[in-house]
Design a protein around this motif. Structure first.
Motif, PDB file in Angstrom:
ATOM      1  N   GLN A 229       0.838  -1.203   0.000  1.00  0.00           N
ATOM      2  CA  GLN A 229       0.000   0.000   0.000  1.00  0.00           C
ATOM      3  C   GLN A 229       0.876   1.256   0.000  1.00  0.00           C
ATOM      4  O   GLN A 229       0.602   2.228  -0.708  1.00  0.00           O
ATOM      5  N   GLY A 230       1.936   1.246   0.810  1.00  0.00           N
ATOM      6  CA  GLY A 230       2.850   2.385   0.856  1.00  0.00           C
ATOM      7  C   GLY A 230       3.567   2.598  -0.471  1.00  0.00           C
ATOM      8  O   GLY A 230       3.745   3.743  -0.922  1.00  0.00           O
ATOM      9  N   LEU A 231       3.963   1.518  -1.105  1.00  0.00           N
ATOM     10  CA  LEU A 231       4.612   1.624  -2.421  1.00  0.00           C
ATOM     11  C   LEU A 231       3.645   2.151  -3.481  1.00  0.00           C
ATOM     12  O   LEU A 231       4.035   2.944  -4.346  1.00  0.00           O
ATOM     13  N   LEU A 232       2.405   1.719  -3.407  1.00  0.00           N
ATOM     14  CA  LEU A 232       1.396   2.255  -4.332  1.00  0.00           C
ATOM     15  C   LEU A 232       1.231   3.758  -4.131  1.00  0.00           C
ATOM     16  O   LEU A 232       1.190   4.524  -5.096  1.00  0.00           O
ATOM     17  N   ALA A 233       1.139   4.178  -2.867  1.00  0.00           N
ATOM     18  CA  ALA A 233       0.999   5.602  -2.566  1.00  0.00           C
ATOM     19  C   ALA A 233       2.208   6.381  -3.076  1.00  0.00           C
ATOM     20  O   ALA A 233       2.074   7.425  -3.723  1.00  0.00           O
ATOM     21  N   ALA A 234       3.403   5.877  -2.807  1.00  0.00           N
ATOM     22  CA  ALA A 234       4.623   6.559  -3.242  1.00  0.00           C
ATOM     23  C   ALA A 234       4.726   6.602  -4.765  1.00  0.00           C
ATOM     24  O   ALA A 234       5.237   7.578  -5.329  1.00  0.00           O
ATOM     25  N   SER A 235       4.228   5.578  -5.429  1.00  0.00           N
ATOM     26  CA  SER A 235       4.321   5.527  -6.890  1.00  0.00           C
ATOM     27  C   SER A 235       3.566   6.675  -7.557  1.00  0.00           C
ATOM     28  O   SER A 235       3.924   7.085  -8.663  1.00  0.00           O
ATOM     29  N   THR A 236       2.546   7.198  -6.892  1.00  0.00           N
ATOM     30  CA  THR A 236       1.775   8.287  -7.504  1.00  0.00           C
ATOM     31  C   THR A 236       2.626   9.536  -7.687  1.00  0.00           C
ATOM     32  O   THR A 236       2.401  10.305  -8.616  1.00  0.00           O
ATOM     33  N   TYR A 237       3.600   9.755  -6.817  1.00  0.00           N
ATOM     34  CA  TYR A 237       4.472  10.928  -6.947  1.00  0.00           C
ATOM     35  C   TYR A 237       5.424  10.744  -8.126  1.00  0.00           C
ATOM     36  O   TYR A 237       5.700  11.705  -8.858  1.00  0.00           O
ATOM     37  N   PHE A 238       5.885   9.535  -8.318  1.00  0.00           N
ATOM     38  CA  PHE A 238       6.727   9.215  -9.458  1.00  0.00           C
ATOM     39  C   PHE A 238       5.923   9.380 -10.752  1.00  0.00           C
ATOM     40  O   PHE A 238       6.414   9.920 -11.743  1.00  0.00           O
ATOM     41  N   ILE A 239       4.681   8.925 -10.720  1.00  0.00           N
ATOM     42  CA  ILE A 239       3.802   9.045 -11.883  1.00  0.00           C
ATOM     43  C   ILE A 239       3.527  10.507 -12.209  1.00  0.00           C
ATOM     44  O   ILE A 239       3.504  10.897 -13.379  1.00  0.00           O
ATOM     45  N   ASP A 240       3.314  11.343 -11.184  1.00  0.00           N
ATOM     46  CA  ASP A 240       3.121  12.784 -11.411  1.00  0.00           C
ATOM     47  C   ASP A 240       4.284  13.357 -12.217  1.00  0.00           C
ATOM     48  O   ASP A 240       4.093  14.074 -13.195  1.00  0.00           O
ATOM     49  N   TYR A 241       5.479  13.047 -11.772  1.00  0.00           N
ATOM     50  CA  TYR A 241       6.675  13.554 -12.443  1.00  0.00           C
ATOM     51  C   TYR A 241       6.762  13.032 -13.873  1.00  0.00           C
ATOM     52  O   TYR A 241       6.959  13.797 -14.819  1.00  0.00           O
ATOM     53  N   LEU A 242       6.617  11.725 -14.029  1.00  0.00           N
ATOM     54  CA  LEU A 242       6.738  11.122 -15.365  1.00  0.00           C
ATOM     55  C   LEU A 242       5.685  11.651 -16.333  1.00  0.00           C
ATOM     56  O   LEU A 242       5.985  11.895 -17.506  1.00  0.00           O
ATOM     57  N   ALA A 243       4.459  11.808 -15.863  1.00  0.00           N
ATOM     58  CA  ALA A 243       3.388  12.281 -16.746  1.00  0.00           C
ATOM     59  C   ALA A 243       3.639  13.716 -17.183  1.00  0.00           C
ATOM     60  O   ALA A 243       3.401  14.062 -18.346  1.00  0.00           O
ATOM     61  N   THR A 244       4.130  14.552 -16.288  1.00  0.00           N
ATOM     62  CA  THR A 244       4.435  15.935 -16.655  1.00  0.00           C
ATOM     63  C   THR A 244       5.571  15.973 -17.664  1.00  0.00           C
ATOM     64  O   THR A 244       5.490  16.666 -18.686  1.00  0.00           O
ATOM     65  N   VAL A 245       6.622  15.221 -17.396  1.00  0.00           N
ATOM     66  CA  VAL A 245       7.754  15.174 -18.325  1.00  0.00           C
ATOM     67  C   VAL A 245       7.300  14.626 -19.676  1.00  0.00           C
ATOM     68  O   VAL A 245       7.665  15.162 -20.725  1.00  0.00           O
ATOM     69  N   TRP A 246       6.489  13.586 -19.652  1.00  0.00           N
ATOM     70  CA  TRP A 246       5.976  13.016 -20.899  1.00  0.00           C
ATOM     71  C   TRP A 246       5.194  14.064 -21.690  1.00  0.00           C
ATOM     72  O   TRP A 246       5.386  14.218 -22.894  1.00  0.00           O
ATOM     73  N   GLY A 247       4.288  14.766 -21.013  1.00  0.00           N
ATOM     74  CA  GLY A 247       3.475  15.773 -21.698  1.00  0.00           C
ATOM     75  C   GLY A 247       4.311  16.884 -22.298  1.00  0.00           C
ATOM     76  O   GLY A 247       4.085  17.309 -23.439  1.00  0.00           O
ATOM     77  N   VAL A 248       5.304  17.358 -21.546  1.00  0.00           N
ATOM     78  CA  VAL A 248       6.170  18.428 -22.051  1.00  0.00           C
ATOM     79  C   VAL A 248       6.999  17.924 -23.230  1.00  0.00           C
ATOM     80  O   VAL A 248       7.081  18.574 -24.274  1.00  0.00           O
ATOM     81  N   LYS A 249       7.606  16.753 -23.084  1.00  0.00           N
ATOM     82  CA  LYS A 249       8.460  16.217 -24.158  1.00  0.00           C
ATOM     83  C   LYS A 249       7.650  15.842 -25.395  1.00  0.00           C
ATOM     84  O   LYS A 249       8.099  16.040 -26.525  1.00  0.00           O
ATOM     85  N   LYS A 250       6.463  15.295 -25.188  1.00  0.00           N
ATOM     86  CA  LYS A 250       5.616  14.883 -26.307  1.00  0.00           C
ATOM     87  C   LYS A 250       5.314  16.071 -27.232  1.00  0.00           C
ATOM     88  O   LYS A 250       5.220  15.926 -28.440  1.00  0.00           O
ATOM     89  N   PHE A 251       5.190  17.247 -26.624  1.00  0.00           N
ATOM     90  CA  PHE A 251       4.875  18.446 -27.401  1.00  0.00           C
ATOM     91  C   PHE A 251       6.082  19.375 -27.516  1.00  0.00           C
ATOM     92  O   PHE A 251       5.937  20.568 -27.707  1.00  0.00           O
ATOM     93  N   LYS A 252       7.277  18.775 -27.353  1.00  0.00           N
ATOM     94  CA  LYS A 252       8.562  19.453 -27.551  1.00  0.00           C
ATOM     95  C   LYS A 252       8.716  20.718 -26.704  1.00  0.00           C
ATOM     96  O   LYS A 252       9.265  21.722 -27.163  1.00  0.00           O
ATOM     97  N   GLY A 253       8.240  20.655 -25.480  1.00  0.00           N
ATOM     98  CA  GLY A 253       8.387  21.779 -24.566  1.00  0.00           C
ATOM     99  C   GLY A 253       9.772  21.827 -23.957  1.00  0.00           C
ATOM    100  O   GLY A 253      10.506  20.850 -23.950  1.00  0.00           O
TER     101      GLY A 253
END
Length: 160
Positions: A58-82
């Motif tokens: 459960q703790g690892l699942l909770a912690a993974s959301t912060y990693f996902i936040d970072y990855l999704a933002t980076v993905w969105g910026v890179k996908k659109f060449k930001g």
């Protein structure tokens, strides 16, 4: 015994509810609060004998959301060449929630990325593209965070 159960509920439920609010509001560490609420319930409720790995996963699942936040933002910026400036602006843009309320969580990263890209000297087309990419990354992140917290809560509920 009933007193112990009442204490477990009175301590854990507000933490879990605050955690649910925190999934949508970046000012609260939502998934971590949900996890802490589960831990509190497991420790305080009588006759709860969950294995250590339940709390760990459960703790690892909770912690993974912060990693996902970072990855999704980076993905969105890179996908659109930001640029890096767009990514920093998107993160700072989430602070708009303090000035314009909950709508700030949606428009803040978009506006922040656009301002960051504009300050970096990008053309107007790229400014809007980076803003959209950041917004898209944020929406993907929010969906995945809600999904993970839903899984956490479903697993918790089944065990209660």
């Amino acid at each position: 015994m009933a007193d112990h159960m009442a204490i477990a509920v009175l301590v854990s439920v507000p933490m879990i509810l605050a955690g649910l609010a925190g999934v949508l509001l970046p000012v609260l560490p939502g998934p971590i609060l949900i996890w802490l609420g589960m831990v509190a319930y497991g420790v305080l409720a009588p006759n709860i004998d969950w294995p250590w790995w339940f709390y760990m996963v459960q703790g690892l699942l909770a912690a993974s959301t912060y990693f996902i936040d970072y990855l999704a933002t980076v993905w969105g910026v890179k996908k659109f060449k930001g640029s890096r400036a767009a990514a920093v602006g998107a993160v700072l843009g989430t602070l708009l929630i303090f000035f314009i309320g909950p709508i700030g969580i949606i428009v803040g990263p978009f506006i922040g990325a656009m301002i960051g890209e504009f300050v970096a000297g990008s053309e107007l087309k790229q400014v809007f593209s980076s803003g959209f990419g950041t917004f898209l990354g944020f929406m993907v992140s929010m969906f995945l965070k809600l999904l993970i917290c839903g899984i956490m809560l479903a697993w918790f509920t089944v065990n209660v």
